[in-house]
Design an enzyme around this catalytic site. Structure first.
Site, short mmCIF file in Angstrom:
data_model
loop_
_atom_site.label_atom_id
_atom_site.label_comp_id
_atom_site.label_asym_id
_atom_site.label_seq_id
_atom_site.Cartn_x
_atom_site.Cartn_y
_atom_site.Cartn_z
N GLU A 50 -11.02 -43.92 25.09
CA GLU A 50 -10.79 -43.99 26.70
C GLU A 50 -12.27 -43.85 27.34
O GLU A 50 -12.57 -44.22 28.54
CB GLU A 50 -10.01 -42.97 27.05
CG GLU A 50 -8.42 -43.57 26.52
CD GLU A 50 -7.31 -42.41 26.93
OE1 GLU A 50 -6.29 -42.82 27.61
OE2 GLU A 50 -7.34 -41.26 26.30
N GLU B 226 -2.49 -41.71 20.28
CA GLU B 226 -1.74 -40.55 21.02
C GLU B 226 -0.13 -40.65 20.96
O GLU B 226 0.55 -39.52 20.48
CB GLU B 226 -2.04 -40.71 22.60
CG GLU B 226 -3.29 -40.22 22.88
CD GLU B 226 -4.48 -41.29 23.01
OE1 GLU B 226 -5.30 -41.22 23.90
OE2 GLU B 226 -4.26 -42.42 22.33
#
Length: 257
Positions: free
Chosen positions: A111, A131
């Site tokens: 990210e 995640e």
């Protein structure tokens, strides 16, 4: 130059800043020290008129494995107010940033890379948003940036499966600008940065702003909004210098005004 924790290094040369996450034993996972160090480094780069471009990379053969889960369990703060994860993912910079990826760029690490304007990766780089495998969500940019930067169904597969894939697999979708041999990501990023740094800083900053903001502009307002940002560049001293340098067959000397 400000003092930085040992977990973050900042080096500046030739108008290019290289910010390195320095926790190689933890694959450069982000703890509170890294988050605060990165925030300070980005502020330093943003404030320095002698820096035109920033490069983000990691030490020891990896970019960043994301959030340090042990630090998370300890309650360490790795999301900073108004700046997001690692002090980076919601930070608004006027200057271009290049992510130089080696090894793993996972979860929050990926990210961070998606936050950058350009990405250089190696043939060995592995990326992903795993995640969901830990009962978490990629809310540091993965869920909102990835489908804007590649086909939405491919993005959905990465997000929902949590699979880790070679960066080369994403190059055809435009996620990666350059794919290079292992160990060469930083040098390739530096070569791109030097090209950018040789250009007019006002023009680069205005161009970056339009590229980022215009995604959400109504079609009927695109040129009006663009002109508000770009027309002042044409009236700048740098614009005159650029034209004069071209006519005189010499390198321009930018003043940023």
């Amino acid at each position: 130059m400000a003092d930085f924790p040992a977990t973050v290094d900042l080096q500046i040369a030739d108008h290019v800043a290289v910010v390195t996450i320095n926790r190689p034993d933890a694959r450069n996972a982000v703890d509170a020290s890294v988050a605060n160090g990165l925030a300070a480094a980005l502020d330093e780069v943003e404030s320095r008129p002698d820096v035109s471009v920033g490069i983000l990379t990691g030490a020891g053969g990896n970019f960043c494995a994301g959030m340090d889960l042990k630090a998370f369990v300890r309650g360490e703060v790795v999301r900073l107010p108004d700046r997001g994860f690692a002090g980076v993912t919601q930070f608004v910079s006027r200057k271009p940033w290049i992510a130089a990826l080696e090894g793993y760029a996972l979860a929050g690490g990926f990210e961070i890379a998606l936050w950058a304007d350009l990405i250089v990766a190696t043939v060995d780089t592995k990326v992903g948003l795993p995640e969901v495998k830990r009962g978490l969500v990629a809310n540091a940019g993965g869920l909102v940036r990835l489908p804007r930067q590649m086909p939405s169904r491919i993005a959905a597969e990465l997000v929902l499966t949590g699979d880790i894939v070679p960066a080369s697999q994403l190059q055809p979708f435009g996620i990666v600008n350059r794919l290079v041999a292992a160990g060469q990501a930083l040098e390739e990023a530096r070569q791109i940065a030097l090209k950018i740094a040789s250009n007019g800083p006002l023009a680069v900053a205005a161009s970056k702003r339009v590229l980022q903001e215009s995604i959400d502009w109504p079609r009927a307002e695109m040129f009006e909004r663009q002109n508000e940002i770009t027309l002042p560049v044409f009236a700048s001293a740098d614009a005159k210098e650029g034209a004069s340098a071209f006519a005189e067959k010499r390198a321009p000397v930018w003043r940023g005004e």
